[in-house]
Design an enzyme around this catalytic site. Sequence first.
Site, short mmCIF file in Angstrom:
data_model
loop_
_atom_site.label_atom_id
_atom_site.label_comp_id
_atom_site.label_asym_id
_atom_site.label_seq_id
_atom_site.Cartn_x
_atom_site.Cartn_y
_atom_site.Cartn_z
N HIS A 155 14.81 27.15 12.08
CA HIS A 155 16.17 26.68 11.80
C HIS A 155 16.50 26.88 10.32
O HIS A 155 15.68 26.56 9.44
CB HIS A 155 16.31 25.20 12.16
CG HIS A 155 16.29 24.95 13.63
ND1 HIS A 155 17.40 24.53 14.34
CD2 HIS A 155 15.30 25.07 14.55
CE1 HIS A 155 17.09 24.39 15.61
NE2 HIS A 155 15.81 24.72 15.76
N ASP A 277 13.42 28.53 25.86
CA ASP A 277 13.85 28.73 24.47
C ASP A 277 14.30 30.17 24.27
O ASP A 277 14.16 30.75 23.19
CB ASP A 277 12.72 28.37 23.50
CG ASP A 277 13.24 28.11 22.08
OD1 ASP A 277 14.40 27.69 21.94
OD2 ASP A 277 12.49 28.34 21.12
#
Length: 389
Positions: A155, A277
Amino acid sequence: MPSNKSVSDAPISQFINCRVLREQRLQREDLWVRDGRILDPEKLFFDEQGYADERVDCEGSIIAPGFIDVQINGGYGVDFSQASEDVSVGVALVSQRILQHGVTSFCPTLVTSPPAVYHQVLPQIRVQAGGAQGAGVLGVHLEGPFISAQKKGAHPERFLRAFGSRGLEDLMEVYGGLDHVAMVTLAPELAGSQSVVTPWPTCRRRRRPSSRGRASSRTCSTPCCPDPGIVGLLTSDRLPAGRSVYYGMIADGIHTNPAALRIAHRAHPAGLVLVTDAIAAMGLPPGRHTLGQQVIQIQGLHAYLAGTTTLSGSIAPMDMCVRHFKHAAGCSVEAALDAASLHPAQLLGITQQKGTLDFGSDADLVLLDDALNVKATFIAGEEVWRKAP
């Protein structure tokens, strides 16, 4: 004998020559469907004196509940975290393509992004039923930006956020609203996080908070499992008593060591939720792709943050994850299938409709061979995909 139409105008389908996953066991029995739901045959026979309008020969297949993917960032060139004017078109494309992998419901997932992205994307994604057009959308999964910089993974740190003094107002300011949101992943260790989690029951009933990197005392998930801390937690005595704890595993053969899969499954099998994911590169050739605000480089089966060795999402579809999980964890077929259907439904609190083949449940089904390859996918009892002969 009374006509079936004395009870309902809908035809009755009887799936024969199959092994049905029910109550964590594969049972040799027929499966009956009417009005898109699983039918109790005893009531049909004895109360209605009814019969099947059509029979579907499953040729010895396993029938399991349709897979539910609660963490999928995109696929087939579509990145859910990319702001555009036609987000719904991309969601529709992914929902149609994942039918071949046995997925009948999913949560489009947005990774850490600037507020402008959430404000543009979220209004375009709606909860919707599945069907011939594709898998059903259960609601959005917001993964970030309220996560710890120490456990950020791929992230982008520049977009991470902390909570101020306003709790839910801080959350709403970033996202713009929580309509059609099923799940939010945040870091429980962030200062002020409890001011968001504590009033959560006042939000819409199906929405669930989720923690990243460790389990909290609420029903939760930890969908980022390369972090070895989750295995340590599951094998410790720190699991909250009397609480349902769920944790996500990316069983793509890349993210999680097989030994970690085995340990986690043996320590807390009832909470293990398989997630893909998956990123936009799923289903595409190797090369450079995106995940939100970052560039991802695909090398073989690995998805790296470009210029680094940091794993960033996966390109493995759900059926591949189910097969790898069974092999790596050494678990039963039933346990592998439950991890992709029952457990995610429990996490989201929707087991009255999804994740089981109990009487009255939605007839979202996946037909598989003994090696857990998908042969056909059904939503509401209707065939929506079948492998070519």
